[in-house]
Design an enzyme around this catalytic site. Structure first.
Site, mmCIF file in Angstrom:
data_model
loop_
_atom_site.group_PDB
_atom_site.id
_atom_site.type_symbol
_atom_site.label_atom_id
_atom_site.label_comp_id
_atom_site.label_asym_id
_atom_site.label_seq_id
_atom_site.Cartn_x
_atom_site.Cartn_y
_atom_site.Cartn_z
ATOM 1 N N LYS A 119 0.856 -1.198 0.000
ATOM 2 C CA LYS A 119 0.000 0.000 0.000
ATOM 3 C C LYS A 119 0.880 1.233 0.000
ATOM 4 O O LYS A 119 2.032 1.177 0.412
ATOM 5 C CB LYS A 119 -0.881 0.000 1.253
ATOM 6 C CG LYS A 119 -2.110 0.868 1.143
ATOM 7 C CD LYS A 119 -3.226 0.140 0.417
ATOM 8 C CE LYS A 119 -4.538 0.842 0.534
ATOM 9 N NZ LYS A 119 -5.659 -0.046 0.193
HETATM 10 P P1 NAD Z 1 -12.935 7.719 -2.772
HETATM 11 O O1 NAD Z 1 -11.861 8.725 -2.782
HETATM 12 O O2 NAD Z 1 -13.594 7.378 -4.065
HETATM 13 O O3 NAD Z 1 -14.088 8.196 -1.763
HETATM 14 C C1 NAD Z 1 -13.826 8.514 -0.428
HETATM 15 C C2 NAD Z 1 -15.079 9.095 0.183
HETATM 16 O O4 NAD Z 1 -14.861 9.270 1.585
HETATM 17 C C3 NAD Z 1 -15.457 10.462 -0.371
HETATM 18 O O5 NAD Z 1 -16.864 10.575 -0.455
HETATM 19 C C4 NAD Z 1 -14.938 11.421 0.703
HETATM 20 O O6 NAD Z 1 -15.632 12.664 0.729
HETATM 21 C C5 NAD Z 1 -15.200 10.604 1.953
HETATM 22 N N1 NAD Z 1 -14.402 11.024 3.110
HETATM 23 C C6 NAD Z 1 -13.092 11.384 3.112
HETATM 24 N N2 NAD Z 1 -12.730 11.769 4.350
HETATM 25 C C7 NAD Z 1 -13.828 11.635 5.128
HETATM 26 C C8 NAD Z 1 -14.093 11.883 6.503
HETATM 27 N N3 NAD Z 1 -13.139 12.344 7.301
HETATM 28 N N4 NAD Z 1 -15.350 11.634 6.970
HETATM 29 C C9 NAD Z 1 -16.317 11.169 6.137
HETATM 30 N N5 NAD Z 1 -16.120 10.932 4.831
HETATM 31 C C10 NAD Z 1 -14.892 11.148 4.340
HETATM 32 O O7 NAD Z 1 -12.334 6.428 -2.062
HETATM 33 P P2 NAD Z 1 -12.802 4.912 -2.212
HETATM 34 O O8 NAD Z 1 -12.019 4.297 -3.305
HETATM 35 O O9 NAD Z 1 -14.278 4.852 -2.254
HETATM 36 O O10 NAD Z 1 -12.259 4.289 -0.859
HETATM 37 C C11 NAD Z 1 -12.993 4.369 0.350
HETATM 38 C C12 NAD Z 1 -12.467 3.337 1.344
HETATM 39 O O11 NAD Z 1 -12.593 2.037 0.777
HETATM 40 C C13 NAD Z 1 -10.999 3.485 1.721
HETATM 41 O O12 NAD Z 1 -10.832 3.094 3.065
HETATM 42 C C14 NAD Z 1 -10.306 2.487 0.816
HETATM 43 O O13 NAD Z 1 -9.072 2.048 1.344
HETATM 44 C C15 NAD Z 1 -11.333 1.381 0.803
HETATM 45 N N6 NAD Z 1 -11.222 0.494 -0.363
HETATM 46 C C16 NAD Z 1 -11.292 0.969 -1.625
HETATM 47 C C17 NAD Z 1 -11.217 0.094 -2.698
HETATM 48 C C18 NAD Z 1 -11.355 0.548 -4.117
HETATM 49 O O14 NAD Z 1 -11.396 -0.309 -5.011
HETATM 50 N N7 NAD Z 1 -11.485 1.823 -4.407
HETATM 51 C C19 NAD Z 1 -11.020 -1.280 -2.460
HETATM 52 C C20 NAD Z 1 -10.984 -1.745 -1.145
HETATM 53 C C21 NAD Z 1 -11.080 -0.845 -0.103
#
Ligand code: NAD
Length: 434
Positions: A119
């Site tokens: 990561k």
């Molecule tokens: P993203 O950037 O598309 O979206 C993140 C969202 O979280 C946004 O709506 C943002 O406004 C919100 N956010 C940020 N800080 C915040 C806070 N302090 N309080 C509330 N909301 C907040 O990211 P994503 O790809 O959707 O990833 C979200 C989570 O899922 C992360 O923990 C990531 O590690 C995990 N994840 C993502 C994937 C993937 O394929 N994208 C896979 C597995 C896990």
């Protein structure tokens, strides 16, 4: 309304994302004790293999040069190349990257993939930079990582604030800096690319779809229907949006959403597509969505609902708010959203947690399909991808659910036990060089 929004914003900025490493280590040690993991293997898995920190200069639009710090932590590769996302966020540091890399090792192992865990990311707030600047930052970061990543060595993917465009820039930069004969054979250096540039149809929705499927599988096991069930989502980005999209399609009702800018609720339901379209023209924010009321940050997790999906950052459900949660099911879309203290309170209250390494594993499974597609020179159709995801995630869910029932343990501990035992087996079979 304006004052409340300002208060919410102020409140949100205070959230610390700390102690993730402590969290993942406690989870690991708990499972290691359960399976009586050999002390030598415990020693190996307790530390990361490689930690890369790069400082690199980038020319800004105004002609000034800014120096950025990027990270890539490679935790373990006993089962295959390191695999895991890259995040652009002010909270990215070596500690966060270590914890997130470790979670990836357990996740890929649990999913039965031929990968290890890695990561990384860049410590920055992307909202402060233009698209052109973000492109130069991404390309320069890729160049700085250089030989530390590679399609058979370490394969990044999108995470918080990175997306298919970021991956397209990375792939292009990586391929452009290889010798000509190796260029096109290297496009699987990253996954999560746009479908037109080596990406997989459906990779965009694979994590959120997996979150939805985990909830559906759990409901089926417990003879419950999702029709009319109320759910809240923290984070309305890639994971939160797609999870909400599929849940709504199956009859559940979105009643609360929180993003980095504020929180909203409507017990009568918030239309997922309407909210998505609204956020697209409001710089990605859900604040002031017309068909909902604002909610204070610290009241969000206490909203009335059946299912809670944390899909933003780590350490969001803690001892401060766990006792106030109304949901009976927590489906962890984010990595590490529940800390150990928060989890204890939830489990004592009889609340089920579908753990991150299972619940959001649709993303890395989708990435694996993309990697295979690129490696084999194939193009997969969307329906084929979705049904393969369904099959793979059902196998993982059943494995964890049955283990947890058989051993009378929570699903997180069960998932860790399965994941760690697979890695242990590889070490036992191979031994330690020399
Ligand atoms: P993203 O950037 O598309 O979206 C993140 C969202 O979280 C946004 O709506 C943002 O406004 C919100 N956010 C940020 N800080 C915040 C806070 N302090 N309080 C509330 N909301 C907040 O990211 P994503 O790809 O959707 O990833 C979200 C989570 O899922 C992360 O923990 C990531 O590690 C995990 N994840 C993502 C994937 C993937 O394929 N994208 C896979 C597995 C896990």
């Amino acid at each position: 309304m304006a004052t409340l929004t300002a208060e919410i914003e102020k409140d949100t900025k205070k959230i610390p994302v700390k102690g993730m490493m402590n969290n993942v280590m406690m989870q690991f040690e708990n499972a290691a004790d359960q399976i009586q993991l050999h002390p030598n293997i415990k020693k190996i898995l307790s530390i990361t293999n490689n930690e890369i920190i790069v400082n690199f200069p980038v020319k800004m639009d105004n002609g000034e040069v800014e120096v950025f710090t990027g990270y890539r932590v490679q935790h373990n590769n006993a089962l295959g190349p390191y695999k895991g996302g890259l995040r652009y966020h002010p909270t990215v540091d070596i500690d966060a990257a270590r914890a997130l890399a470790m979670w990836m090792t357990w996740k890929t192992s649990l999913a039965g993939l031929p990968y290890g865990g890695g990561k990384g990311g860049i410590k920055l707030d992307p909202s402060k930079y233009s698209q052109e600047e973000l492109e130069r930052i991404t390309r320069r970061f890729t160049f700085a990582l250089a030989d530390n990543i590679g399609p058979e060595h370490d394969i990044p993917a999108p995470d918080v604030n990175t997306n298919s465009q970021t991956m397209a820039w990375m792939a292009d930069t990586y391929m452009s800096t290889r010798p000509p004969a190796e260029r096109t054979a290297n496009q699987h250096v990253v996954t999560g690319k746009p479908a037109g540039s080596g990406g997989l149809e459906g990779r965009d929705r694979s994590t959120g779809y997996g979150v939805y499927l985990s909830i559906k599988f759990w409901a089926e096991k417990n003879k419950k229907s999702l029709k009319g069930k109320k759910f809240i989502v923290q984070g309305f980005g890639n994971v939160g949006y797609w999870a909400a999209y599929f849940l709504e399609k199956d009859g559940a009702k979105l009643v609360g959403v929180q993003d980095a800018y504020g929180s909203i609720q409507n017990q009568k339901g918030i239309g997922v597509e309407d909210l998505f379209n609204y956020s697209q023209v409001n710089d990605g924010s859900i604040v002031n969505f017309p068909n909902a009321n604002p909610v204070l940050k610290n009241k969000f997790f206490a909203l009335n609902c059946d299912i809670c999906i944390p899909a933003a950052l780590g350490n969001q459900i803690t001892k401060e708010n766990a006792s106030k949660i109304k949901a009976k099911l927590i489906a962890e879309g984010a990595n590490g959203p529940t800390n150990v203290d928060g989890e204890k309170i939830l489990l004592d209250r009889g609340i089920t947690i579908i753990p991150d390494i299972l619940c959001n594993s649709g993303g890395v499974v989708g990435s694996y399909f993309e990697w295979l597609q690129n490696r084999n020179g194939e193009l997969w159709q969307l329906d084929e991808v979705m049904s393969k995801l369904d099959k793979k995630l059902k196998e993982s869910f059943n494995k964890v659910y049955e283990y947890s029932e058989r051993e009378a343990m929570d699903m997180r501990t069960a998932a860790y036990c399965i994941a760690i035992q697979r890695i242990e087996k590889a070490y036992v079979q191979r031994g330690i060089f020399p």
